[in-house]
Design a protein around this motif. Structure first.
Motif: not given
Length: 488
Positions: A279-289, A344-350, A371-373, A378-383
């Motif tokens: 979530l932090e990675t996506a948030w920073q990529a889209l908002t700069g913070e 599969d493990g600990v899943e984060e749905d965001i 998505t590459a990052e 962070h072991n992305l499954r789907t987006l």
């Protein structure tokens, strides 16, 4: 029916200030606790609740009062949010709540919302409660529930933005456990927060909007509603069709946009795991913070902390944990995050939404690198990435909104392998070249679907999903159906 009154104070409501507020009805009213001590109720002589008061909430995120109530906080530090609900079916109860909140604000410094709440202008004089009685509350009712039938729990709200408050989330959980639906009734000027609108999953769960022309309509579909057999149902005309309220279709186009990301990551459940990184990675990529706050309800009252988020999820496991994250006032952004244990493990749905005002250009091209990052770190499954014509403040008004248009879809390496690596690498999209994610030996793919402005994005997504599932005309399922339900 109920009425909310909120005290926003500079200092913590201690026992004495709360007691002074509770004495707004004089010494003849009774007190009792509810919700395992989290709620105090002022009751009549028959022990029936007149006003319910939630435990004070320390609000570390200054923008939340403005986002949800339109109130600008004047204090330099955190604010205490103390919420009271009064029954408007009981004469004097609303004034009782107003005097309670005003006494807190006077003693501790602060303001009352709404500022014109009955009794808020004269907190020194107690409310005359002689002869006040409440209707008996159904045994299964939560403090937030105004009408309870064997089919639905009805909650009446009148705020600028109907957030997923602690009251409302408790009512929603209670309806699920009692096989009822939740129906929220509001005036037409109210809007929903994204977490609240997401929770309303369709009939019989509804957002019921009061309208002077048609009576009531569904704020998300526009269907005219009637109260029948203990619930609000879609009305039918002589042809058996459901009419749509004119207020729902009276829409002015906007140049504001919302960029929506829905993605899923899965982690190994080891002792060093710290959640929230994707979530932090996506948030920073889209908002700069980074996010400014988070919580288990709205308002989000805690400063953003991945460690504290992880600790909460660990304490609640194996039960899932739902949280909301918010951003600064300068860049509207809001996310919901659901953490759960799976095989599969600990899943984060965001779900992350970012608002863009008139003249601002959403960073559609940046999603491929994001998505590459997410795959590498962070072991992305789907987006799924979408763009919609909608309010930049991320609220949902009670009128027609154009559906979001997909402009990007991604499969992480695990999902690509389940679909079939060769199938995933060669989508049936003549104008799209997938972007490889991950390593050559274990690749995933990001599929551009358009610019988010043309409805052709939906056609491209449908074609892609049919290809990945092996359900194209004359085709077969190369993965034998494995994982196909996760590609929707």
């Amino acid at each position: 029916m109920t009425k909310d009154v909120i005290a926003l104070t500079d200092r913590m409501p201690d026992a004495w200030s709360v007691l002074a507020g509770l004495l707004a009805g004089g010494p003849d009213l009774h007190l009792r606790s509810a919700a395992e001590g989290a709620v105090i109720q002022l009751c009549d002589a028959q022990d029936r609740p007149l006003v319910s008061i939630e435990a004070p909430l320390l609000l570390h995120v200054p923008a939340e009062a403005r986002r949800l109530l339109g109130v600008t906080q004047t204090g330099a530090g955190p604010t205490w949010w103390t919420e009271a609900r009064a029954s408007t079916a009981v004469p004097g109860a609303e004034r009782l709540a107003g005097v309670f909140a005003a006494r807190l604000a006077t003693l501790l410094g602060g303001t009352v919302w709404p500022p014109d709440a009955p009794g808020a202008d004269d907190p020194a004089h107690p409310v005359d409660t002689s002869g006040i009685t409440a209707v008996p509350a159904p045994a299964a009712a939560q403090p937030a529930v105004d009408v309870l039938t064997d089919k639905v729990a009805v909650v009446l709200q009148d705020r600028p933005v109907i957030g997923m408050t602690g009251w409302l989330s408790d009512a929603l959980r209670a309806t699920l456990t009692s096989d009822r639906a939740l129906q929220i009734v509001t005036p037409r000027h109210c809007r929903l927060s994204l977490p609240t609108s997401t929770a309303l999953t369709g009939p019989p769960t509804r957002w019921v909007v009061q309208d002077p022309d048609c009576g009531y309509y569904d704020g998300l579909t526009g269907a005219v509603l009637r109260w029948r057999d203990g619930a609000f149902h879609a009305a039918k005309d002589t042809d058996g069709q459901s009419p749509v309220a004119s207020a729902f279709t009276d829409v002015t186009r906007t140049t504001e946009r919302q960029l929506l990301l829905r993605f899923r990551t899965v982690h190994r459940p080891d002792a060093d795991l710290v959640l929230g990184g994707a979530l932090e990675t996506a948030w920073q990529a889209l908002t700069g913070e980074l996010p400014t706050g988070w919580g288990t309800a709205e308002p989000a009252n805690l400063p953003w902390s991945r460690r504290h988020l992880t600790d909460l999820a660990y304490e609640r496991a194996p039960r899932p944990t739902w949280t909301v994250a918010v951003g600064s006032a300068d860049r509207p952004a809001l996310a919901t995050l659901r953490v759960s244990r799976t095989p599969d493990g600990v899943e984060e749905d965001i779900t992350l939404a970012v608002g863009f005002r008139d003249g601002e250009k959403p960073p559609v091209p940046a999603i491929a690198n994001l998505t590459a990052e997410l795959t590498a770190r962070h072991n992305l499954r789907t987006l799924l990435a979408q763009l919609r014509e909608a309010r930049a403040d991320l609220t949902v008004p009670p009128h027609f909104q154009r559906p979001p248009i997909p402009f990007g879809f991604a499969l992480g390496p695990t999902e690509a392998a389940e679909a079939g690596t060769d199938i995933a690498a060669h989508p049936a999209l003549p104008t799209t070249t997938p972007v490889r994610l991950g390593t050559t030996a274990r690749p995933g793919y990001y599929y551009p679907l358009g610019d988010g402005e043309s409805a052709e994005g939906w056609t491209a997504l449908e074609t892609l999903l049919r290809h990945l599932r092996g359900t194209e005309p004359g085709g077969h399922d190369p993965a034998g159906g494995a994982g196909s339900s996760r590609m929707s």
